[in-house]
Motif scaffolding. Structure first.
Motif, PDB file in Angstrom:
ATOM      1  N   GLY A  22     -12.703  42.219   3.178  1.00  0.00           N
ATOM      2  CA  GLY A  22     -11.850  42.187   4.064  1.00  0.00           C
ATOM      3  C   GLY A  22     -10.719  43.271   3.454  1.00  0.00           C
ATOM      4  N   PHE A  23      -9.342  43.275   4.002  1.00  0.00           N
ATOM      5  CA  PHE A  23      -8.292  43.886   3.194  1.00  0.00           C
ATOM      6  C   PHE A  23      -6.766  43.366   2.511  1.00  0.00           C
ATOM      7  CE2 PHE A  23      -7.109  44.154   7.673  1.00  0.00           C
ATOM      8  CZ  PHE A  23      -6.045  43.378   7.488  1.00  0.00           C
ATOM      9  N   TYR A  24      -5.641  43.740   1.838  1.00  0.00           N
ATOM     10  CA  TYR A  24      -4.556  43.271   2.359  1.00  0.00           C
ATOM     11  C   TYR A  24      -4.266  44.175   1.887  1.00  0.00           C
ATOM     12  CZ  TYR A  24      -4.269  43.319  -2.758  1.00  0.00           C
ATOM     13  OH  TYR A  24      -5.850  44.054  -4.116  1.00  0.00           O
ATOM     14  N   ALA A  25      -2.044  43.697   2.747  1.00  0.00           N
ATOM     15  CA  ALA A  25      -1.390  44.824   2.926  1.00  0.00           C
ATOM     16  C   ALA A  25      -0.154  44.209   2.443  1.00  0.00           C
ATOM     17  CB  ALA A  25      -1.615  45.493   4.536  1.00  0.00           C
ATOM     18  N   LEU A  26       0.378  45.186   2.300  1.00  0.00           N
ATOM     19  CA  LEU A  26       1.686  45.047   1.551  1.00  0.00           C
ATOM     20  C   LEU A  26       2.752  45.048   2.388  1.00  0.00           C
ATOM     21  CD1 LEU A  26       0.125  46.150  -1.292  1.00  0.00           C
ATOM     22  CD2 LEU A  26       2.894  44.587  -2.151  1.00  0.00           C
ATOM     23  N   SER A  27       3.448  43.791   3.307  1.00  0.00           N
ATOM     24  CA  SER A  27       3.369  43.785   4.719  1.00  0.00           C
ATOM     25  C   SER A  27       5.002  42.936   4.267  1.00  0.00           C
ATOM     26  CB  SER A  27       2.924  42.850   5.197  1.00  0.00           C
ATOM     27  OG  SER A  27       2.598  41.401   4.941  1.00  0.00           O
ATOM     28  N   SER A  28       5.868  43.540   3.311  1.00  0.00           N
ATOM     29  CA  SER A  28       7.293  42.426   3.517  1.00  0.00           C
ATOM     30  C   SER A  28       8.294  43.999   2.532  1.00  0.00           C
ATOM     31  CB  SER A  28       7.164  41.053   2.884  1.00  0.00           C
ATOM     32  OG  SER A  28       8.565  41.012   2.675  1.00  0.00           O
ATOM     33  N   GLY A  68       3.783  49.300   2.741  1.00  0.00           N
ATOM     34  CA  GLY A  68       3.322  50.050   3.465  1.00  0.00           C
ATOM     35  C   GLY A  68       1.201  50.013   2.942  1.00  0.00           C
ATOM     36  N   ILE A  69       1.402  49.540   1.561  1.00  0.00           N
ATOM     37  CA  ILE A  69      -0.195  49.763   1.396  1.00  0.00           C
ATOM     38  C   ILE A  69      -0.908  48.757   1.192  1.00  0.00           C
ATOM     39  CG2 ILE A  69      -0.947  49.142  -1.256  1.00  0.00           C
ATOM     40  CD1 ILE A  69       1.968  50.063  -2.913  1.00  0.00           C
ATOM     41  N   ILE A  70      -2.368  49.648   1.799  1.00  0.00           N
ATOM     42  CA  ILE A  70      -3.460  48.809   2.382  1.00  0.00           C
ATOM     43  C   ILE A  70      -4.797  49.179   1.258  1.00  0.00           C
ATOM     44  CG2 ILE A  70      -4.981  48.730   3.748  1.00  0.00           C
ATOM     45  CD1 ILE A  70      -2.255  49.380   6.085  1.00  0.00           C
ATOM     46  N   ASN A  71      -4.403  47.959   1.205  1.00  0.00           N
ATOM     47  CA  ASN A  71      -6.024  47.728  -0.105  1.00  0.00           C
ATOM     48  C   ASN A  71      -7.436  47.193   0.825  1.00  0.00           C
ATOM     49  OD1 ASN A  71      -4.525  48.769  -2.580  1.00  0.00           O
ATOM     50  ND2 ASN A  71      -5.826  47.238  -4.040  1.00  0.00           N
ATOM     51  N   MET A  72      -8.210  47.857   0.672  1.00  0.00           N
ATOM     52  CA  MET A  72      -9.822  46.391   0.613  1.00  0.00           C
ATOM     53  C   MET A  72     -10.045  46.578  -0.323  1.00  0.00           C
ATOM     54  SD  MET A  72     -10.157  47.779   3.891  1.00  0.00           S
ATOM     55  CE  MET A  72     -11.727  47.364   4.108  1.00  0.00           C
ATOM     56  N   ILE A  73     -11.267  45.160   0.305  1.00  0.00           N
ATOM     57  CA  ILE A  73     -11.521  44.542  -1.132  1.00  0.00           C
ATOM     58  C   ILE A  73     -12.906  44.223  -0.642  1.00  0.00           C
ATOM     59  CG2 ILE A  73      -9.285  43.410  -1.918  1.00  0.00           C
ATOM     60  CD1 ILE A  73      -9.610  40.958  -0.375  1.00  0.00           C
ATOM     61  N   ASP A  74     -13.353  43.778  -2.160  1.00  0.00           N
ATOM     62  CA  ASP A  74     -14.669  43.629  -1.740  1.00  0.00           C
ATOM     63  C   ASP A  74     -15.451  42.634  -3.115  1.00  0.00           C
ATOM     64  OD1 ASP A  74     -17.636  42.356  -1.812  1.00  0.00           O
ATOM     65  OD2 ASP A  74     -18.022  44.691  -2.511  1.00  0.00           O
ATOM     66  N   ASN A  75     -13.884  41.531  -3.463  1.00  0.00           N
ATOM     67  CA  ASN A  75     -13.852  40.966  -4.285  1.00  0.00           C
ATOM     68  C   ASN A  75     -14.996  39.672  -5.029  1.00  0.00           C
ATOM     69  OD1 ASN A  75     -12.062  41.984  -5.195  1.00  0.00           O
ATOM     70  ND2 ASN A  75     -10.139  40.637  -4.966  1.00  0.00           N
ATOM     71  N   GLY A  87      -9.942  50.819 -13.876  1.00  0.00           N
ATOM     72  CA  GLY A  87     -11.703  50.361 -13.937  1.00  0.00           C
ATOM     73  C   GLY A  87     -11.938  50.469 -13.437  1.00  0.00           C
ATOM     74  N   ARG A  88     -13.867  51.596 -13.790  1.00  0.00           N
ATOM     75  CA  ARG A  88     -14.554  51.958 -13.304  1.00  0.00           C
ATOM     76  C   ARG A  88     -15.345  51.528 -11.799  1.00  0.00           C
ATOM     77  NH1 ARG A  88     -18.480  54.920 -17.532  1.00  0.00           N
ATOM     78  NH2 ARG A  88     -20.379  54.552 -15.989  1.00  0.00           N
ATOM     79  N   ASN A  89     -15.335  50.017 -12.194  1.00  0.00           N
ATOM     80  CA  ASN A  89     -16.091  49.394 -11.502  1.00  0.00           C
ATOM     81  C   ASN A  89     -14.996  48.053 -10.259  1.00  0.00           C
ATOM     82  OD1 ASN A  89     -18.153  49.561 -12.104  1.00  0.00           O
ATOM     83  ND2 ASN A  89     -18.045  48.057 -13.758  1.00  0.00           N
ATOM     84  N   ALA A  90     -13.948  48.231 -10.083  1.00  0.00           N
ATOM     85  CA  ALA A  90     -12.403  48.226  -8.852  1.00  0.00           C
ATOM     86  C   ALA A  90     -13.311  47.822  -8.214  1.00  0.00           C
ATOM     87  CB  ALA A  90     -11.864  49.328  -8.900  1.00  0.00           C
ATOM     88  N   THR A  91     -13.449  46.505  -6.969  1.00  0.00           N
ATOM     89  CA  THR A  91     -13.334  45.864  -6.322  1.00  0.00           C
ATOM     90  C   THR A  91     -12.314  46.120  -5.274  1.00  0.00           C
ATOM     91  OG1 THR A  91     -12.268  43.478  -7.176  1.00  0.00           O
ATOM     92  CG2 THR A  91     -15.036  43.847  -7.939  1.00  0.00           C
ATOM     93  N   SER A  92     -10.857  46.342  -5.495  1.00  0.00           N
ATOM     94  CA  SER A  92     -10.191  46.606  -4.576  1.00  0.00           C
ATOM     95  C   SER A  92      -9.245  47.907  -4.986  1.00  0.00           C
ATOM     96  CB  SER A  92      -8.931  45.340  -5.164  1.00  0.00           C
ATOM     97  OG  SER A  92      -7.242  45.546  -4.029  1.00  0.00           O
ATOM     98  N   ILE A  93      -9.390  48.293  -3.326  1.00  0.00           N
ATOM     99  CA  ILE A  93      -9.354  50.039  -3.225  1.00  0.00           C
ATOM    100  C   ILE A  93      -8.267  50.294  -2.427  1.00  0.00           C
ATOM    101  CG2 ILE A  93     -10.063  53.032  -3.067  1.00  0.00           C
ATOM    102  CD1 ILE A  93     -11.182  51.357  -5.785  1.00  0.00           C
ATOM    103  N   GLN A  94      -7.101  51.077  -3.341  1.00  0.00           N
ATOM    104  CA  GLN A  94      -5.757  51.800  -1.856  1.00  0.00           C
ATOM    105  C   GLN A  94      -6.059  52.515  -0.850  1.00  0.00           C
ATOM    106  OE1 GLN A  94      -2.336  53.537  -3.187  1.00  0.00           O
ATOM    107  NE2 GLN A  94      -2.222  52.037  -3.856  1.00  0.00           N
TER     108      GLN A  94
END
Length: 197
Positions: free
Chosen positions: A111-117, A86-93, A66-73
């Motif tokens: 902060g952020f989360y990264a898919l690391s496995s 390898g995907i990294i998302n910045m968050i303001d949840n 949606g338009r008000n996403a709080t997590s952006i890749q």
């Protein structure tokens, strides 16, 4: 002439020894000063009182659609991976008291989360819970750890904090409350146990 050269050589050697020892003396003196920048303090001198354990439960809203996403890749991997490696998302949840978005807002997870496995959907989480409610307004706790998202309960350490959570340590337990497989939006319950002063 040989005597003069010998005398000059002797003076040169003598002066070299003197200048070397003064350099050594300066170096030794400087090395003693290297430890003066650290000193022990009494806890009370910086306003620390008795350490306490706080327990609270909040809900983390990860909105990727949606338009008000709080997590952006912000990083897309160059290779296709079934786990999203390898995907990294910045968050303001949003952090709320209940699982609904209409629940009382108490802060934000930034902060952020990264898919690391490469073998499972596992995240590296690095985020601050920045509180905006009541006496905790302006205080934070920092969570850094591994989050295997399809496990029922995931535990991550609290590695620090600020404001009323200075010197914080502890852990959080994350439990998925809701996950929309179509949009990717998720609501996660965080139960927090934090030692602080």
């Amino acid at each position: 002439m040989a005597r003069i050269l010998l005398l000059l050589a002797s003076k040169f050697i003598f002066l070299s020894i003197l200048s070397s020892s003064s350099v050594i003396r300066c170096t030794q003196s400087d090395s003693n000063d290297d430890h003066d920048f650290i000193q022990s303090l009494d806890r009370g001198s910086v306003g620390l009182k008795k350490e306490k354990l706080s327990h609270f439960r909040i809900y983390w809203h990860d909105i990727v659609s949606g338009r008000n996403a709080t997590s952006i890749q912000v990083v897309r991997p160059s290779n296709a991976s079934g786990t999203g490696f390898g995907i990294i998302n910045m968050i303001d949840n949003l952090l709320t008291l209940g699982p609904n978005l209409s629940s009382k807002l108490v802060g934000r997870a930034q902060g952020f989360y990264a898919l690391s496995s490469q073998e499972e959907v596992g995240l590296l989480m690095s985020m601050n819970f920045a509180f905006t409610e009541g006496k905790y307004n302006g205080s934070t706790i920092t969570v850094l750890g591994r989050n295997p998202v399809f496990n029922k309960v995931r535990e991550m350490p609290v590695i620090g904090g600020s404001g009323l959570f200075r010197f914080a340590r502890g852990y959080v337990q994350a439990r998925t409350n809701a996950l929309n497989l179509t949009t990717g939006d998720a609501i996660v319950e965080y139960t927090c146990y934090v030692m602080h002063y």
